[in-house]
Design a protein around this motif. Structure first.
Motif, mmCIF file in Angstrom:
data_model
loop_
_atom_site.group_PDB
_atom_site.id
_atom_site.type_symbol
_atom_site.label_atom_id
_atom_site.label_comp_id
_atom_site.label_asym_id
_atom_site.label_seq_id
_atom_site.Cartn_x
_atom_site.Cartn_y
_atom_site.Cartn_z
ATOM 1 N N MET A 275 0.791 -1.349 -0.112
ATOM 2 C CA MET A 275 0.058 0.052 0.148
ATOM 3 C C MET A 275 0.933 1.278 -0.075
ATOM 4 O O MET A 275 2.007 1.213 0.083
ATOM 5 C CB MET A 275 -1.102 0.086 1.134
ATOM 6 C CG MET A 275 -2.146 -0.969 1.032
ATOM 7 S SD MET A 275 -3.478 -0.789 2.167
ATOM 8 C CE MET A 275 -2.589 -1.388 3.838
ATOM 9 N N SER B 44 -5.772 -6.035 -0.021
ATOM 10 C CA SER B 44 -4.902 -5.363 1.056
ATOM 11 C C SER B 44 -4.861 -5.768 2.251
ATOM 12 O O SER B 44 -3.835 -5.961 2.778
ATOM 13 C CB SER B 44 -5.558 -3.920 0.904
ATOM 14 O OG SER B 44 -5.520 -3.292 -0.521
ATOM 15 N N GLN C 111 -8.284 1.927 -1.561
ATOM 16 C CA GLN C 111 -7.646 1.669 -0.229
ATOM 17 C C GLN C 111 -7.861 2.872 0.746
ATOM 18 O O GLN C 111 -8.180 2.927 1.847
ATOM 19 C CB GLN C 111 -6.322 1.446 -0.432
ATOM 20 C CG GLN C 111 -5.852 0.206 -0.908
ATOM 21 C CD GLN C 111 -4.367 -0.115 -1.204
ATOM 22 O OE1 GLN C 111 -3.522 0.854 -1.498
ATOM 23 N NE2 GLN C 111 -4.001 -1.427 -1.367
#
Length: 204
Positions: A1, A40, A64
């Protein structure tokens, strides 16, 4: 991320996200948003998530970040877009058509978009849209004729509406002017027929 994005997918959120993915009635955009967050939560890198969901890097980062701030509900909601222009009220349109029929101010030869916008208090683009929608072209002053009929706007709207949105199962026919004769030239009544020398109308 991305370094500024950090979140943990709770068991409750994971259950909701899996339900979205498994539901055949879920919109596809919700499915891949949910998959981005699920992957994720499994600590997959951005490149792996991109490959698994067939999305771009910016798309992965966007959802995200949305999940980080708004949770699962944020994935199911699209950002509201700025509202479009409010439609011009019908009575305002009729007033602009009436003005178009009247002579322009300042002894001008014809209406321009700028002049109409200033007099009517509207944007020039709005005036252009109204003229186009109703087939008005006052700037073509050499060919364009304006009716002085007080019910011109109503009749014009009815005719245009007939072509744009005809009744169900209706057939709309248009009859053009006679070949070589334009109605634009008929601004004065025709002269009475006069017999010339040697001409007779007697069928005998």
């Amino acid at each position: 991320m991305r370094s500024d994005i950090s979140f943990t997918v709770s068991p409750g959120d994971r259950q909701r996200l899996r339900a979205i993915v498994a539901d055949p009635m879920s919109p596809q955009k919700h499915v891949w948003r949910a998959r981005i967050v699920l992957l994720s939560g499994e600590d997959l890198g951005t490149s792996a998530i991109m490959a698994a969901t067939a999305t771009s890097k910016t798309c992965v980062w966007r959802w995200q970040e949305r999940f980080m701030h708004e949770g699962v509900d944020g994935l199911l909601r699209d950002r509201s877009r700025p509202p479009g222009k409010a439609p011009v009220p019908p009575e305002r349109v009729a007033e602009i058509i009436r003005l178009t029929q009247a002579p322009p101010p300042h002894e001008a030869t014809h209406w321009t978009l700028g002049a109409m916008a200033k007099v009517a208090g509207i944007a020039a683009s709005t005036a252009q849209g109204i003229w186009k929608a109703h087939g008005l072209s006052p700037h073509r002053w050499r060919q364009f004729k304006l009716s002085n009929d007080p019910k011109f706007a109503d009749k014009l709207t009815a005719i245009v509406g007939l072509y744009v949105d005809p009744p169900a199962h209706a057939v709309v026919l248009s009859v053009d002017e006679t070949s070589q004769i334009q109605a634009l030239d008929r601004t004065q009544p025709g002269l009475a027929h006069e017999e010339g020398p040697g001409r007779h109308d007697d069928p005998r």
